[in-house]
Design a protein around this motif. Structure first.
Motif, PDB file in Angstrom:
ATOM      1  N   GLY A   1       0.806  -1.207   0.000  1.00 36.09           N
ATOM      2  CA  GLY A   1       0.000   0.000   0.000  1.00 36.09           C
ATOM      3  C   GLY A   1       0.840   1.257   0.000  1.00 36.09           C
ATOM      4  N   ARG A   2       0.187   2.376   0.027  1.00 36.56           N
ATOM      5  CA  ARG A   2       0.842   3.683  -0.043  1.00 36.56           C
ATOM      6  C   ARG A   2       1.819   3.856   1.120  1.00 36.56           C
ATOM      7  NH1 ARG A   2      -0.129   8.465  -2.580  1.00 36.56           N
ATOM      8  NH2 ARG A   2       0.495  10.375  -1.489  1.00 36.56           N
ATOM      9  N   GLY A   3       3.003   4.340   0.790  1.00 34.87           N
ATOM     10  CA  GLY A   3       4.012   4.622   1.806  1.00 34.87           C
ATOM     11  C   GLY A   3       4.909   3.453   2.155  1.00 34.87           C
ATOM     12  N   HIS A   4       4.633   2.273   1.587  1.00 29.83           N
ATOM     13  CA  HIS A   4       5.453   1.102   1.883  1.00 29.83           C
ATOM     14  C   HIS A   4       6.371   0.780   0.706  1.00 29.83           C
ATOM     15  CE1 HIS A   4       3.498   0.017   5.629  1.00 29.83           C
ATOM     16  NE2 HIS A   4       2.307   0.172   5.049  1.00 29.83           N
ATOM     17  N   HIS A   5       7.677   0.683   0.999  1.00 27.57           N
ATOM     18  CA  HIS A   5       8.621   0.230  -0.008  1.00 27.57           C
ATOM     19  C   HIS A   5       8.501  -1.276  -0.176  1.00 27.57           C
ATOM     20  CE1 HIS A   5      11.523   3.911   0.456  1.00 27.57           C
ATOM     21  NE2 HIS A   5      10.402   4.210  -0.180  1.00 27.57           N
ATOM     22  N   ARG A   6       9.059  -1.785  -1.259  1.00 30.60           N
ATOM     23  CA  ARG A   6       9.002  -3.232  -1.499  1.00 30.60           C
ATOM     24  C   ARG A   6       9.958  -3.997  -0.594  1.00 30.60           C
ATOM     25  NH1 ARG A   6      11.863  -1.050  -5.776  1.00 30.60           N
ATOM     26  NH2 ARG A   6      13.940  -1.929  -6.187  1.00 30.60           N
ATOM     27  N   ALA A   7      10.890  -3.297   0.042  1.00 30.55           N
ATOM     28  CA  ALA A   7      11.803  -3.917   0.995  1.00 30.55           C
ATOM     29  C   ALA A   7      11.564  -3.317   2.382  1.00 30.55           C
ATOM     30  CB  ALA A   7      13.251  -3.697   0.565  1.00 30.55           C
ATOM     31  N   THR A   8      11.830  -4.116   3.410  1.00 27.25           N
ATOM     32  CA  THR A   8      11.620  -3.667   4.783  1.00 27.25           C
ATOM     33  C   THR A   8      12.573  -2.518   5.112  1.00 27.25           C
ATOM     34  OG1 THR A   8      11.029  -5.932   5.375  1.00 27.25           O
ATOM     35  CG2 THR A   8      11.550  -4.438   7.187  1.00 27.25           C
ATOM     36  N   PRO A   9      12.071  -1.451   5.734  1.00 30.36           N
ATOM     37  CA  PRO A   9      12.923  -0.292   6.039  1.00 30.36           C
ATOM     38  C   PRO A   9      14.091  -0.659   6.954  1.00 30.36           C
ATOM     39  CG  PRO A   9      10.602   0.253   6.302  1.00 30.36           C
ATOM     40  CD  PRO A   9      10.671  -1.233   6.132  1.00 30.36           C
ATOM     41  N   ILE A  10      15.174   0.059   6.809  1.00 29.97           N
ATOM     42  CA  ILE A  10      16.358  -0.104   7.651  1.00 29.97           C
ATOM     43  C   ILE A  10      17.016   1.252   7.773  1.00 29.97           C
ATOM     44  CG2 ILE A  10      17.890  -0.682   5.719  1.00 29.97           C
ATOM     45  CD1 ILE A  10      18.020  -2.194   9.283  1.00 29.97           C
ATOM     46  N   ASN A  11      17.699   1.514   8.871  1.00 28.52           N
ATOM     47  CA  ASN A  11      18.374   2.806   9.025  1.00 28.52           C
ATOM     48  C   ASN A  11      19.775   2.609   9.583  1.00 28.52           C
ATOM     49  OD1 ASN A  11      18.357   3.347  12.134  1.00 28.52           O
ATOM     50  ND2 ASN A  11      16.254   2.709  11.673  1.00 28.52           N
ATOM     51  N   LEU A  12      20.612   3.579   9.331  1.00 30.13           N
ATOM     52  CA  LEU A  12      22.030   3.503   9.692  1.00 30.13           C
ATOM     53  C   LEU A  12      22.228   3.386  11.195  1.00 30.13           C
ATOM     54  CD1 LEU A  12      25.025   3.651   8.945  1.00 30.13           C
ATOM     55  CD2 LEU A  12      24.817   6.151   8.948  1.00 30.13           C
ATOM     56  N   THR A  13      21.439   4.113  11.980  1.00 33.44           N
ATOM     57  CA  THR A  13      21.601   4.082  13.433  1.00 33.44           C
ATOM     58  C   THR A  13      21.457   2.680  13.984  1.00 33.44           C
ATOM     59  OG1 THR A  13      20.780   6.354  13.651  1.00 33.44           O
ATOM     60  CG2 THR A  13      20.718   4.976  15.623  1.00 33.44           C
ATOM     61  N   LYS A  14      20.456   1.952  13.512  1.00 32.71           N
ATOM     62  CA  LYS A  14      20.229   0.594  13.988  1.00 32.71           C
ATOM     63  C   LYS A  14      21.383  -0.330  13.582  1.00 32.71           C
ATOM     64  CE  LYS A  14      17.455  -0.713  16.031  1.00 32.71           C
ATOM     65  NZ  LYS A  14      17.423  -0.935  17.507  1.00 32.71           N
ATOM     66  N   VAL A  15      21.859  -0.187  12.363  1.00 31.45           N
ATOM     67  CA  VAL A  15      22.973  -1.013  11.903  1.00 31.45           C
ATOM     68  C   VAL A  15      24.211  -0.746  12.753  1.00 31.45           C
ATOM     69  CG1 VAL A  15      24.523  -1.506   9.969  1.00 31.45           C
ATOM     70  CG2 VAL A  15      22.074  -1.174   9.551  1.00 31.45           C
ATOM     71  N   GLN A  16      24.464   0.512  13.091  1.00 28.63           N
ATOM     72  CA  GLN A  16      25.612   0.861  13.925  1.00 28.63           C
ATOM     73  C   GLN A  16      25.461   0.295  15.336  1.00 28.63           C
ATOM     74  OE1 GLN A  16      25.423   5.120  13.273  1.00 28.63           O
ATOM     75  NE2 GLN A  16      27.179   5.056  11.876  1.00 28.63           N
ATOM     76  N   GLU A  17      24.243   0.306  15.867  1.00 29.86           N
ATOM     77  CA  GLU A  17      24.000  -0.278  17.186  1.00 29.86           C
ATOM     78  C   GLU A  17      24.301  -1.779  17.175  1.00 29.86           C
ATOM     79  OE1 GLU A  17      19.970   0.618  18.158  1.00 29.86           O
ATOM     80  OE2 GLU A  17      20.361   2.733  18.605  1.00 29.86           O
ATOM     81  N   TRP A  18      23.895  -2.437  16.114  1.00 32.49           N
ATOM     82  CA  TRP A  18      24.167  -3.877  16.002  1.00 32.49           C
ATOM     83  C   TRP A  18      25.664  -4.137  15.883  1.00 32.49           C
ATOM     84  CZ3 TRP A  18      19.796  -4.967  11.905  1.00 32.49           C
ATOM     85  CH2 TRP A  18      18.559  -4.960  12.560  1.00 32.49           C
ATOM     86  N   ALA A  19      26.360  -3.292  15.135  1.00 29.12           N
ATOM     87  CA  ALA A  19      27.814  -3.447  14.990  1.00 29.12           C
ATOM     88  C   ALA A  19      28.512  -3.291  16.338  1.00 29.12           C
ATOM     89  CB  ALA A  19      28.350  -2.435  13.984  1.00 29.12           C
ATOM     90  N   GLU A  20      28.052  -2.350  17.142  1.00 26.03           N
ATOM     91  CA  GLU A  20      28.623  -2.152  18.475  1.00 26.03           C
ATOM     92  C   GLU A  20      28.367  -3.374  19.358  1.00 26.03           C
ATOM     93  OE1 GLU A  20      26.986   1.435  20.019  1.00 26.03           O
ATOM     94  OE2 GLU A  20      28.001   2.730  18.545  1.00 26.03           O
ATOM     95  N   ALA A  21      27.167  -3.935  19.266  1.00 28.12           N
ATOM     96  CA  ALA A  21      26.832  -5.108  20.069  1.00 28.12           C
ATOM     97  C   ALA A  21      27.681  -6.310  19.671  1.00 28.12           C
ATOM     98  CB  ALA A  21      25.344  -5.434  19.920  1.00 28.12           C
ATOM     99  N   VAL A  22      27.856  -6.524  18.374  1.00 32.83           N
ATOM    100  CA  VAL A  22      28.679  -7.640  17.892  1.00 32.83           C
ATOM    101  C   VAL A  22      30.125  -7.473  18.348  1.00 32.83           C
ATOM    102  CG1 VAL A  22      29.649  -8.724  15.831  1.00 32.83           C
ATOM    103  CG2 VAL A  22      27.212  -8.169  15.906  1.00 32.83           C
ATOM    104  N   THR A  23      30.653  -6.268  18.238  1.00 35.61           N
ATOM    105  CA  THR A  23      32.029  -6.011  18.656  1.00 35.61           C
ATOM    106  C   THR A  23      32.196  -6.222  20.153  1.00 35.61           C
ATOM    107  OG1 THR A  23      32.348  -4.427  16.849  1.00 35.61           O
ATOM    108  CG2 THR A  23      33.875  -4.293  18.698  1.00 35.61           C
ATOM    109  N   GLU A  24      31.203  -5.806  20.925  1.00 43.37           N
ATOM    110  CA  GLU A  24      31.262  -6.005  22.374  1.00 43.37           C
ATOM    111  C   GLU A  24      31.225  -7.495  22.722  1.00 43.37           C
ATOM    112  OE1 GLU A  24      28.482  -4.930  26.244  1.00 43.37           O
ATOM    113  OE2 GLU A  24      28.734  -3.408  24.673  1.00 43.37           O
ATOM    114  N   LEU A  25      30.397  -8.249  22.023  1.00 45.38           N
ATOM    115  CA  LEU A  25      30.314  -9.691  22.260  1.00 45.38           C
ATOM    116  C   LEU A  25      31.633 -10.378  21.932  1.00 45.38           C
ATOM    117  CD1 LEU A  25      28.782 -12.310  22.883  1.00 45.38           C
ATOM    118  CD2 LEU A  25      27.903 -12.256  20.527  1.00 45.38           C
TER     119      LEU A  25
END
Length: 202
Positions: free
Chosen positions: A165-189
């Motif tokens: 529907g209107r306003g939805h891309h064909r791919a699930t949204p993603i943003n840089l902040t979340k990716v950076q948070e995940w990178a920090e978590a992986v590095t910490e682990l």
């Protein structure tokens, strides 16, 4: 830090480079297009593979040294039927008569872990116990699980957005902040794991 951590750090630099490339490719302050966000999707996939490459190497090093025989259950004899991890015949041992038992165990672990994937944080913890790594104080399990789940969606579902529907891309949204948070978590682990890698296995 171990040699495995050095390799992990270099791989994570490539993740950071992808994130920087995304920043350069994004043309407006509005939400990214599918094409622009594909750079972040590649970053997530590479982040996950960087962790797996590191963790497999640590397990290959440490598991054969464990004095807990239970930790080796489920590891198949090198080149044997992968379905029968607990059973093999003398005929299957014959090709390895020139090897020491220690070498055969190490080679079998290496072969078994060669294609091993870690599908959630619970599985990561299960393997950590086998190699005497304590993750009880790690506080970002949810971030690790979210990253792995998103990687799975990207790799196996092309990150499709099933909301139409209107306003939805064909791919699930993603943003840089979340990716950076995940990178920090992986590095910490990985840092927590690696700090324990020089400890004597009980």
């Amino acid at each position: 830090m171990s040699r495995h951590f050095d390799r992990f750090r270099r791989n994570m630099q490539r993740v950071e480079n992808l994130n920087k490339l995304y920043g350069k490719a994004k043309e407006s302050p509005k939400r990214p297009t599918v094409v622009e966000a594909d750079v972040l999707r590649a970053s997530i996939v590479f982040m996950h593979s960087s962790f797996e490459e590191y963790y497999r190497a640590v397990i290959i090093d440490r598991l054969p040294l464990s004095t807990d025989v239970e930790a080796l259950k489920g590891i198949c004899l090198l080149n044997s039927n992968q379905i029968r991890a607990e059973r093999f015949t003398l005929a299957e041992l014959k090709p390895f008569c020139e090897k020491t038992v220690s070498t055969l165990i190490s080679d079998s672990v290496r072969h078994h872990m060669g294609t091993k994937s870690f599908s959630n944080y619970t599985e990561i913890c299960s393997w950590s116990r086998k190699i005497n790594i304590d993750l009880d104080t790690f506080s970002k399990a949810n971030e690790i699980d979210a990253m792995i789940k998103r990687r799975h969606k990207i790799v196996h579902e092309a990150d499709l957005n099933y909301n139409s529907g209107r306003g939805h891309h064909r791919a699930t949204p993603i943003n840089l902040t979340k990716v950076q948070e995940w990178a920090e978590a992986v590095t910490e682990l990985v840092s927590m794991i690696d700090q324990q890698c020089d400890l004597i296995i009980d």
